[in-house]
Design an enzyme around this catalytic site. Structure first.
Site, PDB file in Angstrom:
ATOM      1  N   GLU A  98      11.612-100.986 -34.905  1.00 56.59           N
ATOM      2  CA  GLU A  98      10.890-101.771 -33.898  1.00 56.59           C
ATOM      3  C   GLU A  98      11.209-103.268 -33.951  1.00 56.59           C
ATOM      4  OE1 GLU A  98       7.014-100.247 -34.842  1.00 56.59           O
ATOM      5  OE2 GLU A  98       6.985 -98.959 -33.063  1.00 56.59           O
ATOM      6  N   ASP A 149      10.823 -95.885 -23.838  1.00 57.61           N
ATOM      7  CA  ASP A 149       9.512 -96.468 -24.154  1.00 57.61           C
ATOM      8  C   ASP A 149       9.682 -97.925 -24.597  1.00 57.61           C
ATOM      9  OD1 ASP A 149      10.910 -95.508 -26.365  1.00 57.61           O
ATOM     10  OD2 ASP A 149       9.138 -94.853 -27.469  1.00 57.61           O
ATOM     11  N   HIS A 202       9.995 -89.381 -25.892  1.00 63.11           N
ATOM     12  CA  HIS A 202      10.843 -90.552 -25.663  1.00 63.11           C
ATOM     13  C   HIS A 202      11.934 -90.534 -26.737  1.00 63.11           C
ATOM     14  CE1 HIS A 202       9.568 -92.860 -22.268  1.00 63.11           C
ATOM     15  NE2 HIS A 202       8.302 -92.714 -22.589  1.00 63.11           N
ATOM     16  N   HIS A 249      27.444 -67.171 -18.205  1.00 66.00           N
ATOM     17  CA  HIS A 249      26.497 -66.054 -18.141  1.00 66.00           C
ATOM     18  C   HIS A 249      27.080 -64.913 -17.334  1.00 66.00           C
ATOM     19  CE1 HIS A 249      23.290 -68.391 -19.933  1.00 66.00           C
ATOM     20  NE2 HIS A 249      23.584 -69.371 -19.105  1.00 66.00           N
ATOM     21  N   TYR A 261      26.514 -89.295 -11.672  1.00 66.71           N
ATOM     22  CA  TYR A 261      26.493 -90.730 -11.960  1.00 66.71           C
ATOM     23  C   TYR A 261      27.905 -91.304 -11.948  1.00 66.71           C
ATOM     24  CZ  TYR A 261      21.689 -90.167 -13.739  1.00 66.71           C
ATOM     25  OH  TYR A 261      20.362 -89.921 -13.877  1.00 66.71           O
TER      26      TYR A 261
END
Ligand SMILES: [Zn+2]
Ligand SMILES: [Zn+2]
Length: 397
Positions: free
Chosen positions: A375, A110, A105, A246, A302
């Site tokens: 946190e 999370d 994460h 490549h 997106y």
């Protein structure tokens, strides 16, 4: 500014949010593989007494809460968290370090799941205050696979009658607890290009008998930058990056083909369309002049994440009431992309950031093997999502 809106996060819930975030951090799952995470989400929402729908967009989960005891009418809103991790080997030495190699994460999802579950718990405790319908929406595969689009294609907006969409992202670029807003275009569109230049192989000493795709591809890599510098309005941000090239095997052999991959970013739908057209035109011109041919694929991934102006002003004012004026900021656009854009294309929406930088350990960029969050930021996110659940069905524009 309206009166302060107090959202208490009881210690027990704050502790649970941190524990949930750490548990998810230890067990990250990649896009569309979020079976454990989705299972935890569904179990928790059911335990709270929500109506739970699973398997939407493969591993997506929606928990629905309809009105309160007084069954007050109001809008149907969705609050979104994304659930997936990234294929990165975590380099943090923390007790909650990922237990799965090359799964991490490293974007903060999370925390997003933990915050929304925490908010759901507080909202259920204050259920009598709820009006309208709240959809707690947990989506799969934000990182590149467009889980939001898969949920939208699965009919999630119509199925629940969703009228407004809100989402947040933890942001290590901003101080912990700061709620960040941007009206209009916020995250860039992100598309991919895949190219094969077909030449004619031969001896490295006899280029005149070959069509050298290495030379052609090299010219393209340089020339494609003229699109941003010469074709796009300099006021409009745009990026083309060729991230992979490549071809060939050894010193003295001209190979038959070269493959290239790249990413294209923009903040405007017209710029986006123009880039797609111009890139192929540059490629075509260079290949023609050299006698090479090509295969070109432009993968529309997106769209731009664009915040509805009225919704953003509303959520910003709400943040001032919940977090205090000093913790609310206008933040710059980001060249990164967000598949929340697929919700925001369909219903008025606001996506905002919660700063998660509390010092050196939580200052690493997203997608870095050392990424972590302060946190304390989780509480701010819980309070914002709770405030939206309680206020938006009645008062959002
Ligand atoms: Zn990410
Ligand atoms: Zn993310």
């Amino acid at each position: 500014m309206s009166a302060a809106l107090t959202i208490d996060v009881p210690t027990e819930i704050a502790t649970e949010v941190v524990a949930t975030r750490r548990d998810l951090h230890e067990h990250p799952e990649l896009g569309f593989e979020e079976h454990r995470t989705a299972g935890i989400v569904a179990d928790r929402l059911r335990a709270l007494g929500l109506e739970v729908h699973t398997g939407i967009g493969q591993t997506g989960v929606v928990g629905v809460l309809k009105g309160g005891a007084r069954a007050r009418p109001g809008k149907t809103i969705m609050l979104r968290a994304d659930m997936d991790g990234l294929p990165i080997d975590e380099e943090n030495d923390v007790p909650y370090r990922s237990r799965t190699p090359v799964h991490m994460h490293a974007c903060g999802h999370d925390g997003h799941v933990a915050m929304l579950l925490g908010a759901a718990r507080i909202v259920m405790d204050r259920r009598d205050e709820v009006a309208g319908t709240i959809c707690f929406l947990f989506q799969p595969a934000e990182e590149g696979k467009g889980g939001a689009k898969v949920m939208v294609d699965d009919g999630v907006l119509e199925r629940f009658g969703i009228e407004r969409a809100y989402g947040l992202h933890l942001a290590s670029a901003h101080p912990a607890g700061q709620v960040g807003f941007r009206e209009g275009a916020f995250y860039a569109s992100s598309d991919s290009i895949e190219i094969t230049v077909e030449g004619k192989g031969g001896h490295g000493a006899s280029p005149h008998l070959s069509v050298d795709p290495v030379y052609v591809a090299s010219q393209f890599v340089v020339a494609v930058q003229q699109i941003v510098s010469r074709n796009i309005d300099p006021i409009e941000p745009a990026v083309i990056t060729i991230g992979a090239i490549h071809g060939g095997t050894t010193h003295n052999v001209i190979p038959s083909r070269v493959k290239l991959m790249g990413t294209v970013r923009a903040f405007d739908a017209d710029v986006r369309a123009k880039m797609a057209e111009r890139i192929e035109r540059v490629l075509r011109g260079i290949c023609e002049s050299s006698g090479a041919t090509y295969a070109f694929e432009y993968l529309w991934r997106y769209p731009v994440t664009s915040n509805d102006v009225e919704q953003t002003r509303y959520v910003r004012a709400l943040a001032q009431r919940v977090a205090g004026d000093e913790h609310v900021a206008n933040v710059p656009k980001l060249m990164g992309a967000e598949d929340f854009s697929f919700f925001a294309e369909r219903v008025p929406a606001c996506f905002f950031t919660i700063g998660s930088n509390g010092g050196p350990d939580s200052s690493w960029p997203h997608h870095h093997a050392r990424f972590d969050i302060d946190e304390s930021a989780l509480q701010t996110g819980v309070r914002m999502m709770t405030a939206l659940a309680l206020d938006a069905p009645l008062h959002a524009p």
